[in-house]
Design an enzyme around this catalytic site. Structure first.
Site, PDB file in Angstrom:
ATOM      1  N   CYS A 237       0.866  -1.182   0.000  1.00 41.64           N
ATOM      2  CA  CYS A 237       0.000   0.000   0.000  1.00 41.64           C
ATOM      3  C   CYS A 237       0.896   1.223   0.000  1.00 41.64           C
ATOM      4  O   CYS A 237       1.588   1.503   0.993  1.00 41.64           O
ATOM      5  CB  CYS A 237      -0.918   0.020   1.228  1.00 41.64           C
ATOM      6  SG  CYS A 237      -1.897   1.552   1.333  1.00 41.64           S
TER       7      CYS A 237
ATOM      8  N   MET B   6      -4.536   5.224  -5.392  1.00 42.96           N
ATOM      9  CA  MET B   6      -3.659   4.410  -4.565  1.00 42.96           C
ATOM     10  C   MET B   6      -2.223   4.877  -4.765  1.00 42.96           C
ATOM     11  O   MET B   6      -1.811   5.196  -5.882  1.00 42.96           O
ATOM     12  CB  MET B   6      -3.772   2.939  -4.950  1.00 42.96           C
ATOM     13  CG  MET B   6      -5.201   2.383  -4.907  1.00 42.96           C
ATOM     14  SD  MET B   6      -6.180   2.772  -6.380  1.00 42.96           S
ATOM     15  CE  MET B   6      -5.565   1.538  -7.525  1.00 42.96           C
TER      16      MET B   6
END
Length: 398
Positions: free
Chosen positions: A106, A320
């Site tokens: 992430c 993201m």
């Protein structure tokens, strides 16, 4: 006859925002012993902490926020890798299914790793200035890559407040610059097919004629890029335009599965259902005016291109962090669909529009023989501790 009740246990936890995501952060040594190693116990623990699987898809009985951006867990420890300060393991927790996806990083929560590591004694004190910037060398254990975080320090402590604004985050905070090093994903070459653009075979319901141009890249995170117009979009869409359309979501998942198969990430199309976190799917378009989800007007002249990306089966509210790295990397390589949407040619940075606003990411690429190499991609995010203390879970839940 009295009923036997299972007590809850409590585990030291920090709840943090990193970039446009948030999640629960643990030190490895604080986890129950059987969850300190990979496996079923660890996965069950994190599922219970987050509140999954939840058929209502609300995660009411846990720390999750019922979106891919808020259903995340991080485990950190002092690094076992030479030249690194902290080992960072990321788990994307499914909302409605009983599994944790460990297949990727992430990028947004990467911004919180350095601050957490400093504040929790995972970085040697000699590496932290009294005032200035602390350089935290992070080993991203999911993909076995290095991330370097530049964390502001004031009076020996992490600076969290500041005036750095990030579209998709309501309040300003301190800027954390991230450098993502050696960008090809741990699972193979940067372009797994050897091409910067492929003719991807897909079902007719995805693209007329069964062929769709796609850039398939491993950089930051495996990502499939297609042209917005080729799948009936403009690149100015916000979440409601796609997330409420079950046929569209099914189409994107079909496209993602075919791209994953072509990239060699799965062996059968049906395996994509067990690998929700990667690869990502995104569509690009040339600049156009649009109104972001906050009401902010984004002018075509202010961006190089438009990008919309899906995460865990839904259009992301912003971008993201790992996909932003993929965007910056692909933009730096002539001939990719991202590069062409941005106008083509050589570039060392790109400013793109996403549903919440805009973001700039830099990358420098060079051709070595027949392979493209990107030494690093850089972008700025922010991070903040939201709450710290203990999370509680029933003792028999893992």
């Amino acid at each position: 006859m009295p009923t036997t009740h299972i007590p809850q246990i409590r585990i030291p936890t920090t709840y943090m925002r990193g970039g446009t995501s948030k999640g629960v952060f643990f030190r490895l040594e604080d986890l129950p012993e059987r969850a300190q190693v990979p496996g079923e116990s660890r996965d069950k623990l994190l599922l219970r902490v987050i509140g999954s699987p939840d058929p209502y898809q609300k995660q009411i009985d846990g720390m999750g926020g019922a979106t891919s951006s808020t259903s995340k867990a991080v485990i950190l420890s002092k690094s076992t890798q030479p030249g690194h300060d902290v080992d960072y393991l990321f788990g994307q927790v499914s909302i409605d299914k009983p599994f944790v996806d460990w297949s990727g990083n992430c990028g947004n929560l990467s911004a919180a790793v350095g601050p957490f590591a400093i504040s929790n004694g995972l970085v040697e004190a000699s590496r932290i200035p009294r005032n200035g910037i602390a350089t935290v060398r992070i080993w991203q254990a999911n993909i076995r890559k290095t991330i370097v975080a530049h964390v502001p320090i004031v009076d020996g402590a992490v600076q969290e407040t500041g005036d750095f604004e990030l579209d998709g985050v309501t309040f300003p905070a301190a800027e954390v610059q991230l450098d993502f090093m050696d960008l090809a994903d741990g699972e193979g070459a940067m372009f797994p097919t050897g091409n910067v653009v492929d003719d991807l075979e897909v079902p007719e319901e995805v693209a007329k004629g069964g062929i769709l141009e796609a850039t398939l890249i491993n950089a930051g995170i495996p990502t499939i890029f297609v042209n917005a117009q080729d799948i009936g979009y403009t690149g100015t869409e916000l979440q409601d335009a796609i997330n409420g359309d079950t046929r569209a979501l099914a189409m994107f998942e079909t496209l993602r599965a075919h791209g994953a198969l072509r990239m060699g990430l799965i062996q059968r199309l049906e395996d994509a259902a067990l690998r929700q976190h990667t690869p990502k799917i995104a569509f690009v378009a040339k600049p156009a005016d649009y109104v972001a989800s906050s009401g902010k007007r984004v002018k075509a002249a202010a961006v190089d291109l438009l990008v919309r990306a899906l995460s865990m089966g839904k259009l992301h509210h912003a971008m993201m962090g790992t996909a932003a790295v993929a965007i910056g990397t692909a933009a730096a390589i002539p001939g990719t669909l991202v590069n062409l949407a941005a106008g083509g040619g050589d570039r060392t940075s790109v400013h793109f529009g996403h549903p919440s606003g805009t973001l700039r990411v830099g990358a420098e690429a060079r051709l070595e023989g027949s392979d493209w190499k990107v030494v690093k991609a850089s972008m700025s995010r922010s991070a903040r501790v939201l709450m710290e203390g203990w999370v509680r879970v029933p003792a028999d839940s893992f």
